[in-house]
Structures are given as structure tokens and as C-alpha cells.
Write an enzyme that holds these catalytic residues in place. Sequence first.
Site, PDB file in Angstrom:
ATOM      1  N   MET A 170       0.940  -1.246  -0.037  1.00  0.00           N
ATOM      2  CA  MET A 170       0.011  -0.078   0.117  1.00  0.00           C
ATOM      3  C   MET A 170       0.670   1.257  -0.206  1.00  0.00           C
ATOM      4  SD  MET A 170      -3.568  -0.876   2.086  1.00  0.00           S
ATOM      5  CE  MET A 170      -2.814  -0.602   3.804  1.00  0.00           C
ATOM      6  N   HIS A 202       9.214  -3.386   3.371  1.00  0.00           N
ATOM      7  CA  HIS A 202       8.875  -3.738   1.922  1.00  0.00           C
ATOM      8  C   HIS A 202      10.268  -3.965   1.110  1.00  0.00           C
ATOM      9  CE1 HIS A 202       5.524  -0.948   3.348  1.00  0.00           C
ATOM     10  NE2 HIS A 202       4.971  -1.866   3.059  1.00  0.00           N
ATOM     11  N   GLN A 227     -10.395  -2.513   2.702  1.00  0.00           N
ATOM     12  CA  GLN A 227      -9.683  -3.301   3.903  1.00  0.00           C
ATOM     13  C   GLN A 227      -9.746  -2.397   4.955  1.00  0.00           C
ATOM     14  OE1 GLN A 227      -5.924  -3.987   1.822  1.00  0.00           O
ATOM     15  NE2 GLN A 227      -5.147  -3.771   3.876  1.00  0.00           N
ATOM     16  N   LYS A 283       5.184  -9.765   9.723  1.00  0.00           N
ATOM     17  CA  LYS A 283       4.795  -8.745  10.555  1.00  0.00           C
ATOM     18  C   LYS A 283       3.129  -8.586  10.613  1.00  0.00           C
ATOM     19  CE  LYS A 283       3.724  -4.655  10.442  1.00  0.00           C
ATOM     20  NZ  LYS A 283       2.295  -4.016  10.914  1.00  0.00           N
ATOM     21  N   ASP A 284       2.622  -8.849   9.179  1.00  0.00           N
ATOM     22  CA  ASP A 284       1.137  -8.964   9.299  1.00  0.00           C
ATOM     23  C   ASP A 284       0.823 -10.614   9.110  1.00  0.00           C
ATOM     24  OD1 ASP A 284       0.272  -6.479   9.211  1.00  0.00           O
ATOM     25  OD2 ASP A 284       1.567  -6.415   7.379  1.00  0.00           O
ATOM     26  N   SER A 325       6.830  -0.352  10.241  1.00  0.00           N
ATOM     27  CA  SER A 325       5.394  -0.643   9.736  1.00  0.00           C
ATOM     28  C   SER A 325       5.367   0.950   9.253  1.00  0.00           C
ATOM     29  CB  SER A 325       4.504  -0.785  10.893  1.00  0.00           C
ATOM     30  OG  SER A 325       3.215  -0.405  10.532  1.00  0.00           O
ATOM     31  N   SER A 326       4.366   1.043   8.267  1.00  0.00           N
ATOM     32  CA  SER A 326       3.890   2.437   7.687  1.00  0.00           C
ATOM     33  C   SER A 326       3.349   3.253   8.822  1.00  0.00           C
ATOM     34  CB  SER A 326       3.184   2.377   6.362  1.00  0.00           C
ATOM     35  OG  SER A 326       3.713   1.312   5.596  1.00  0.00           O
ATOM     36  N   ARG A 327       2.474   2.593   9.724  1.00  0.00           N
ATOM     37  CA  ARG A 327       1.847   3.315  10.630  1.00  0.00           C
ATOM     38  C   ARG A 327       2.813   3.961  11.924  1.00  0.00           C
ATOM     39  NH1 ARG A 327      -2.226  -0.637   9.040  1.00  0.00           N
ATOM     40  NH2 ARG A 327      -4.059   0.672   8.337  1.00  0.00           N
TER      41      ARG A 327
HETATM   42  O1  PAF Z   1      -0.126  -5.419   3.861  1.00  0.00           O
HETATM   43  C1  PAF Z   1      -0.443  -4.603   2.989  1.00  0.00           C
HETATM   44  O2  PAF Z   1       0.302  -3.614   2.510  1.00  0.00           O
HETATM   45  C2  PAF Z   1      -1.815  -4.801   2.507  1.00  0.00           C
HETATM   46  O3  PAF Z   1      -2.609  -5.360   3.284  1.00  0.00           O
HETATM   47  C3  PAF Z   1      -1.808  -5.554   1.154  1.00  0.00           C
HETATM   48  C4  PAF Z   1      -1.328  -6.931   1.195  1.00  0.00           C
HETATM   49  C5  PAF Z   1      -1.006  -4.938   0.140  1.00  0.00           C
HETATM   50  C6  PAF Z   1      -3.356  -5.582   0.460  1.00  0.00           C
HETATM   51  O4  PAF Z   1      -3.974  -4.288   0.259  1.00  0.00           O
END
Ligand code: PAF
Length: 262
Positions: free
Chosen positions: A5, A12, A36, A124-125, A160-162
Site C-alpha cells: 500500500m 517492503h 480493507q 509482521k502481518d 510499519s508504515s503506521r
Molecule cells: O499489507 C499490505 O500492505 C496490504 O494489506 C496488502 C497486502 C498490500 C493488500 O492491500
Amino acid sequence: MVPTMGALHEGHLSLVRRALSENDAVVVSIFVNPTQFGPHEDFAAYPRTEVRDLALLSRTGAETAFLPAVAEVYPPGDDTRVVPGAIAARLEGAVRPGHFAGVATVVTKLLAMARPDAAYFGQKDFQQLRVLQRVARDLRLGIRIVGCPTVREPDGLALSSRNAYLDPGERRRAAALSRGLFAARDAWADGERDPARLRDTVARIAGDAGTPEYVSAADPVTLEELEHRAERAVLSLAVRVGRARLIDNVLLGMDVAQLAGA
Ligand code: PAF
């Protein structure tokens, strides 16, 4: 393919490097997926840094970026969703209803558009990774969903971007999430297998960051909460620190690479 995203960080870029090392060509998608995010979540505020992202990608050696418009991913009249099953119902799924249907739908669409051999996601996710591995398996997508280790700051905070939402005081407190997880991992290394005691260790230490929304010790394949001693586990938690909702996890007794195809 590396679906993202945007608001790219070293986590990333580690996925991009891994994908480049294992494939002839890599496409990185940047798409802030509206479906989402819940109605009161941070869709509008989510950091959008496309110019910087593209520069980082070209420096990392990724030659193809895919930045679809919303109408390309969700054409007018779009009315089809990929709804994952039980694995998506607990943990993040319980706190964020509809979140994983949004993730599963957009990733299925992005994979259908790019048609890669493999797609790379961070540990992480963790629940997202497992949901997508189940989607790929159950829908017979024929695409490998590859999990890659979490990248951390020197004090342990998962990238994390957040994290961009944290002020300096919150940023210092946020390291308590990984401190709690690492203390439980040390206890595991010393022979602790009682899931309740592992959860207590995480909660006690991570509490310095804020009150956890949940602390879980679950089976890494099914994500069912553990009631009894087990020889493999994923410890995970979510904590709100200021404006940021942070999640993190550690795998015990197995490696993220062993989950492919599970
Ligand atoms: O992890 C993310 O950045 C998002 O949930 C993803 C997998 C790109 C789906 O939008």
C-alpha cells in the site's frame, strides 16, 4: 509480485530484494485499498508517498511498479468479494470486521491482473499471510505465497508504515511490544510451553506501550488459540499507541518458510 500500500520502508524493500533474488522479474504494486479499511479507520490519513516510493524502488532494482486507479481494481458495478473462512475470523478479524475480505479480494484481483508465479508478504502481518496462503490454496490460484521475516528497528520495533503516526514518546513506548514478545520467546527457549504463561509474559511487558487489544498464543497454521502445551506457536498482539494501532508477532518452534502450502 510484491503487493504493497506504499509508504515503503525497509521491510517492503527486503521483500523486493528477496523477490528479485528468486525471480527473473518483479512487479511491485502500490494501491491503498479502500475495502480493507473500516469506516472509522485511517484510510484518508494513510501515508501516501508515491514519488519517494518510486525512487526507493528504482534504487532497489525493481523495474516495474503497478499503481492502478481505484476504478481499475474496482470497476463500476463491482460486486464480487473473496471472503476467507475461519482463519480470518479471530484476532485482527474479530477487531476489524470485513478487513480480511478486503485484503483477500484486493490481493486476488492484483494477482489476477499481474499473474505472477509468486507473491511476497511480511511475517509482521502474520494473520494476513496465513489468510492469503489459504486463499491461494483453496482457490487453486497456482501462485506461491511466500512469507518473509519481519524487519525491525535496532530496539526491536517492527517496521510499519503506521509507525509514522508515533510521536517521540510513543515511539519509545512502542518498543515494549517486541520486548514482551522476545521475553516470551526467551521463556520458550528455556522450556516454557504453557500458552497461558507465555501470553501473561507478553501482556505484562507489552503493557508498558498501552493496554493490548489482544494477546494471543495460537497454532501458527490454524490460528486457533492454544489451551494446552504445544510444540509450535505464534504469539501475537495488538496495542494502540497514540494514533497508531500496532501489531507484532513471533513464531515459536517453526520458521515462516515452513508455512508455505499449509
Ligand atoms: O499489507 C499490505 O500492505 C496490504 O494489506 C496488502 C497486502 C498490500 C493488500 O492491500
